[in-house]
Design a protein around this motif. Structure first.
Motif, short mmCIF file in Angstrom:
data_model
loop_
_atom_site.label_atom_id
_atom_site.label_comp_id
_atom_site.label_asym_id
_atom_site.label_seq_id
_atom_site.Cartn_x
_atom_site.Cartn_y
_atom_site.Cartn_z
N HIS A 124 3.96 -33.98 -57.16
CA HIS A 124 4.27 -33.63 -55.78
C HIS A 124 3.39 -34.39 -54.78
N VAL A 125 2.44 -35.20 -55.28
CA VAL A 125 1.44 -35.82 -54.41
C VAL A 125 1.50 -37.34 -54.46
N LEU A 126 1.39 -37.95 -53.28
CA LEU A 126 1.29 -39.41 -53.16
C LEU A 126 -0.09 -39.77 -52.62
N VAL A 127 -0.66 -40.85 -53.14
CA VAL A 127 -1.91 -41.40 -52.60
C VAL A 127 -1.60 -42.81 -52.12
N ASN A 128 -1.77 -43.01 -50.83
CA ASN A 128 -1.43 -44.31 -50.21
C ASN A 128 0.00 -44.72 -50.54
N GLY A 150 10.40 -34.81 -51.12
CA GLY A 150 11.25 -33.85 -51.82
C GLY A 150 10.54 -32.57 -52.23
N SER A 151 9.24 -32.52 -52.00
CA SER A 151 8.45 -31.34 -52.41
C SER A 151 8.00 -30.49 -51.23
N ARG A 152 8.42 -30.86 -50.04
CA ARG A 152 7.89 -30.19 -48.85
C ARG A 152 8.49 -28.82 -48.57
N GLN A 153 9.51 -28.44 -49.34
CA GLN A 153 10.10 -27.11 -49.17
C GLN A 153 9.56 -26.11 -50.17
N ILE A 154 8.64 -26.55 -51.03
CA ILE A 154 8.08 -25.64 -52.05
C ILE A 154 7.24 -24.56 -51.36
N SER A 155 7.53 -23.32 -51.69
CA SER A 155 6.92 -22.19 -50.98
C SER A 155 5.40 -22.12 -51.16
N ILE A 156 4.89 -22.42 -52.36
CA ILE A 156 3.45 -22.29 -52.55
C ILE A 156 2.67 -23.29 -51.70
N ILE A 157 3.27 -24.45 -51.46
CA ILE A 157 2.62 -25.47 -50.63
C ILE A 157 2.62 -25.01 -49.17
N ASN A 158 3.75 -24.53 -48.70
CA ASN A 158 3.84 -24.08 -47.31
C ASN A 158 3.02 -22.82 -47.05
N ASP A 159 3.01 -21.92 -48.01
CA ASP A 159 2.20 -20.70 -47.86
C ASP A 159 0.71 -21.06 -47.79
N ALA A 160 0.30 -22.02 -48.62
CA ALA A 160 -1.11 -22.45 -48.62
C ALA A 160 -1.49 -23.10 -47.30
N LEU A 161 -0.60 -23.90 -46.75
CA LEU A 161 -0.85 -24.56 -45.46
C LEU A 161 -1.02 -23.52 -44.35
N GLU A 162 -0.20 -22.48 -44.40
CA GLU A 162 -0.29 -21.42 -43.39
C GLU A 162 -1.63 -20.70 -43.47
N LEU A 169 -10.89 -26.61 -42.42
CA LEU A 169 -10.76 -27.97 -42.93
C LEU A 169 -12.10 -28.68 -42.81
N PRO A 170 -12.61 -29.24 -43.91
CA PRO A 170 -13.90 -29.95 -43.86
C PRO A 170 -13.89 -31.11 -42.87
N SER A 171 -15.06 -31.44 -42.35
CA SER A 171 -15.17 -32.48 -41.31
C SER A 171 -14.85 -33.88 -41.81
N TRP A 172 -14.96 -34.12 -43.13
CA TRP A 172 -14.70 -35.46 -43.65
C TRP A 172 -13.22 -35.71 -43.96
N LEU A 173 -12.38 -34.69 -43.68
CA LEU A 173 -10.95 -34.81 -43.89
C LEU A 173 -10.20 -34.67 -42.57
N GLU A 174 -9.03 -35.28 -42.53
CA GLU A 174 -8.17 -35.18 -41.34
C GLU A 174 -6.77 -34.83 -41.81
N LEU A 175 -6.13 -33.85 -41.18
CA LEU A 175 -4.83 -33.37 -41.62
C LEU A 175 -3.79 -33.45 -40.52
N ASP A 176 -2.62 -33.98 -40.87
CA ASP A 176 -1.45 -33.94 -40.00
C ASP A 176 -0.47 -32.98 -40.67
N LYS A 177 -0.51 -31.74 -40.23
CA LYS A 177 0.26 -30.69 -40.90
C LYS A 177 1.76 -30.96 -40.85
N ALA A 178 2.24 -31.50 -39.74
CA ALA A 178 3.68 -31.76 -39.58
C ALA A 178 4.18 -32.81 -40.56
N LYS A 179 3.31 -33.76 -40.88
CA LYS A 179 3.69 -34.84 -41.79
C LYS A 179 3.29 -34.56 -43.25
#
Length: 208
Positions: A124-128, A150-162, A169-179
């Protein structure tokens, strides 16, 4: 590879602290540490003080269980950290934080590190932009971690994001939740990691 398949709440109780191994349950009043904050077993409430070796062992077990590693993996990371320049204990924690499954958890794409490991293994994960299904893959500054389209509708991923705002979120990471996209911006410092562990005890344990 062998994995612990017993009760993870029992592991938290053994270390008498929350290791956040069970996602939402760890933040609720159902948390085993909240209900019974003493080691499991018949003599859990009557255990005495630890020796120096006992303290070092418990700290090693705490960190190993927190990141969900087996002993062989854990020791390999320590040897790698020991060969690097700088403070061995800090280098060790940085290596653990650079793992892909840990980053997936930190970004909020999974509710726990064990769940993050499953998300990675199931492609479910891409790196670069490329699929990576190896949980131990080490990220470098500038690497982008994305949930496959194709994995963005999985409930466990969306529930975790919520639920991410609850742990932050740690300071050394940056997140674009919409993407569904996160960037590993930089190598964290020890102060930024803010982990409730004494890594020097692990250094002492393996230096014997």
């Amino acid at each position: 590879m062998a994995r612990y398949t017993g009760s993870v709440c029992r592991l938290c109780r053994r270390e008498t602290m929350k290791l956040y191994l069970k996602g939402d349950r760890c933040y609720s009043d159902k948390c085993a540490v909240e209900r019974r904050n003493y080691p499991p077993g018949q003599h859990g409430q009557s255990r005495g003080k630890f020796s120096d070796y006992g303290l070092q062992l418990r700290e090693k077990q705490k960190i190993k269980r927190m990141y969900g590693l087996v002993e062989k993996q854990f020791k390999t990371y320590f040897k790698h950290a020991d060969r690097q320049k700088g403070v061995t204990g800090t280098n060790f924690l940085i290596l653990l934080e650079r793992r892909l499954d840990n980053a997936v958890y930190r970004f909020g794409f999974a509710d726990s590190r064990s769940q993050a490991r499953q998300v990675v293994r199931h492609n479910h994960v891409l790196v670069n932009g490329k699929k990576v299904n190896v949980p131990s893959y080490l990220l470098r500054p500038g690497d982008t971690v994305t949930i496959a389209e194709g994995s963005r509708q999985i409930s466990i991923i969306n529930d975790a994001l919520e639920a991410l705002p609850r742990r932050g979120l740690p300071s050394w990471l940056e997140l674009d939740k919409a993407k569904y996209e996160g960037i590993f911006k930089t190598i964290p410092t020890r102060e930024e990691m803010n982990l409730p562990v004494q890594e020097q005890l692990v250094v002492e344990f393996y230096s014997k």
